[in-house]
Design a protein around this motif. Structure first.
Motif, PDB file in Angstrom:
ATOM      1  N   VAL A 191     -79.102   6.051  50.354  1.00 47.78           N
ATOM      2  CA  VAL A 191     -77.905   6.358  49.576  1.00 47.78           C
ATOM      3  C   VAL A 191     -76.837   6.973  50.473  1.00 47.78           C
ATOM      4  N   ALA A 192     -77.237   7.958  51.284  1.00 48.59           N
ATOM      5  CA  ALA A 192     -76.265   8.691  52.099  1.00 48.59           C
ATOM      6  C   ALA A 192     -75.684   7.830  53.214  1.00 48.59           C
ATOM      7  N   SER A 193     -76.446   6.866  53.723  1.00 48.15           N
ATOM      8  CA  SER A 193     -75.917   6.022  54.800  1.00 48.15           C
ATOM      9  C   SER A 193     -74.743   5.194  54.300  1.00 48.15           C
ATOM     10  N   GLY A 194     -74.849   4.670  53.092  1.00 49.80           N
ATOM     11  CA  GLY A 194     -73.725   3.939  52.519  1.00 49.80           C
ATOM     12  C   GLY A 194     -72.531   4.840  52.279  1.00 49.80           C
ATOM     13  N   LEU A 195     -72.796   6.062  51.838  1.00 47.39           N
ATOM     14  CA  LEU A 195     -71.711   7.008  51.581  1.00 47.39           C
ATOM     15  C   LEU A 195     -71.016   7.412  52.870  1.00 47.39           C
ATOM     16  N   THR A 196     -71.791   7.649  53.936  1.00 46.56           N
ATOM     17  CA  THR A 196     -71.176   8.064  55.198  1.00 46.56           C
ATOM     18  C   THR A 196     -70.409   6.926  55.843  1.00 46.56           C
ATOM     19  N   LEU A 197     -70.844   5.676  55.634  1.00 43.21           N
ATOM     20  CA  LEU A 197     -70.088   4.538  56.156  1.00 43.21           C
ATOM     21  C   LEU A 197     -68.730   4.436  55.465  1.00 43.21           C
ATOM     22  N   VAL A 198     -68.744   4.524  54.146  1.00 46.25           N
ATOM     23  CA  VAL A 198     -67.503   4.392  53.384  1.00 46.25           C
ATOM     24  C   VAL A 198     -66.580   5.583  53.634  1.00 46.25           C
ATOM     25  N   PHE A 199     -67.144   6.777  53.648  1.00 40.39           N
ATOM     26  CA  PHE A 199     -66.359   7.994  53.837  1.00 40.39           C
ATOM     27  C   PHE A 199     -65.854   8.098  55.279  1.00 40.39           C
ATOM     28  N   GLY A 200     -66.769   7.911  56.232  1.00 38.30           N
ATOM     29  CA  GLY A 200     -66.418   8.121  57.628  1.00 38.30           C
ATOM     30  C   GLY A 200     -65.620   6.993  58.244  1.00 38.30           C
ATOM     31  N   ILE A 201     -65.886   5.763  57.855  1.00 42.58           N
ATOM     32  CA  ILE A 201     -65.227   4.624  58.480  1.00 42.58           C
ATOM     33  C   ILE A 201     -63.979   4.205  57.719  1.00 42.58           C
ATOM     34  N   MET A 202     -64.041   4.214  56.399  1.00 38.85           N
ATOM     35  CA  MET A 202     -62.914   3.753  55.597  1.00 38.85           C
ATOM     36  C   MET A 202     -62.038   4.903  55.105  1.00 38.85           C
ATOM     37  N   GLY A 203     -62.523   6.136  55.212  1.00 38.55           N
ATOM     38  CA  GLY A 203     -61.734   7.285  54.794  1.00 38.55           C
ATOM     39  C   GLY A 203     -61.622   7.444  53.292  1.00 38.55           C
ATOM     40  N   ILE A 204     -62.574   6.865  52.548  1.00 33.57           N
ATOM     41  CA  ILE A 204     -62.543   6.917  51.088  1.00 33.57           C
ATOM     42  C   ILE A 204     -63.544   7.956  50.579  1.00 33.57           C
TER      43      ILE A 204
END
Length: 288
Positions: free
Chosen positions: A23-36
């Protein structure tokens, strides 16, 4: 606590931590890479669990339900990004929070209208329904071990994708300078859509895997969202390896905190986060 019980708790902590990593890996990708800032990420976990329930009811087999559910979740994520999230990249975080919180309410209402508010169970596949005897009185379910193995395989696969493939190189480059990557001929819109869809699919897969052991119930994405943000903060925003290490630390802190200090069980994870942030305010790992 004897050695067998200690071993069981270690296995439980590993399984919980690895599942949380999905769950957290998807969240960190979206948050960290896309800034969302995506408050609806926990809802994708819930959607995965309900997909497992619905598809298992139709097919009679959880493994087949997961095979069918992953592309459905990926496609749903891509559609959601194209229709809604694409408009948030240049908006401030308050607007992102408001939209994604609204999505939580919409998903919960749709869940209530389509499936109802009852708690549902999902049967473990017969192939993995056995238990391994650890002592005369204690055993460990095979399905929990299967979850751990699947999560480890996905962690390795995600690392390979990010560090050893052209797609991963473009994703990492796009996280630092969107305009430069776009000027080199990369379809940045498609790239971000792929990242978002991958994050949704990972969260949904975690929900599908967890459904037989946690049941399927309303609001199940809320607690997962909170603890996933804790993992992202501890691990370092945008770092997949950080998410893995942090998820395992959280898994052990939560499991053994409940056993050793039950009166402080709810605080163990947040105390861990406070200690890590005092040591490294940016998290254990930097983006990468």
């Amino acid at each position: 606590m004897d050695f067998t019980s200690f071993l069981i708790q270690i296995l439980n902590a590993l399984q919980y931590g690895l599942l949380l990593f999905l769950v957290a890996s998807g969240l960190t990708l979206v948050f960290g890479i896309m800034g969302i800032i995506n408050l609806a990420h926990g809802s994708f976990y819930m959607i995965g669990a309900y997909l497992a329930f619905a598809l298992t009811s139709l097919t009679g087999n959880l493994m087949l339900a997961i095979v069918l559910g992953i592309p459905l979740a990926f496609g749903f994520g891509a559609l959601l990004e194209k229709l809604l999230f694409v408009h948030l990249y240049k908006r401030d975080h308050l607007q992102q929070v408001l939209l994604t919180y609204g999505l939580i309410l919409i998903f919960e209402e749709l869940r209530s209208l389509t499936v109802g508010d009852d708690v549902h169970g999902v049967a473990i596949p017969d192939l993995f329904s056995a238990s391994i005897a650890l002592s005369d009185n204690l055993s460990y379910p095979v399905y929990r071990l299967v979850i751990s193995v699947v999560c480890i395989a996905l962690a390795v696969g995600l690392w390979w994708l990010m560090q050893r493939t052209r797609l991963g190189m473009m994703i990492r480059a796009g996280s630092f300078n969107r305009e430069m990557v776009q000027s080199l001929g990369v379809n940045i819109d498609l790239l971000y859509r792929t990242v978002f869809a991958l994050g949704v699919a990972l969260a949904a897969l975690a929900g599908m895997l967890a459904a037989p052991i946690s049941s399927v119930y309303p609001g199940m994405g809320g607690n997962v969202l909170i603890i996933s943000f804790v993992v992202v903060v501890i691990g370092g925003i945008g770092s997949v390896w950080g998410a893995l290490v942090a998820a395992l630390l959280v898994g052990f802190a939560d499991t053994f905190g409940t056993i050793l200090l039950p009166e402080l069980a709810g605080l163990a994870v947040y105390l861990l986060m406070a200690v890590v942030l005092l040591w490294r305010p940016e998290g254990i790992f930097r983006k990468g």
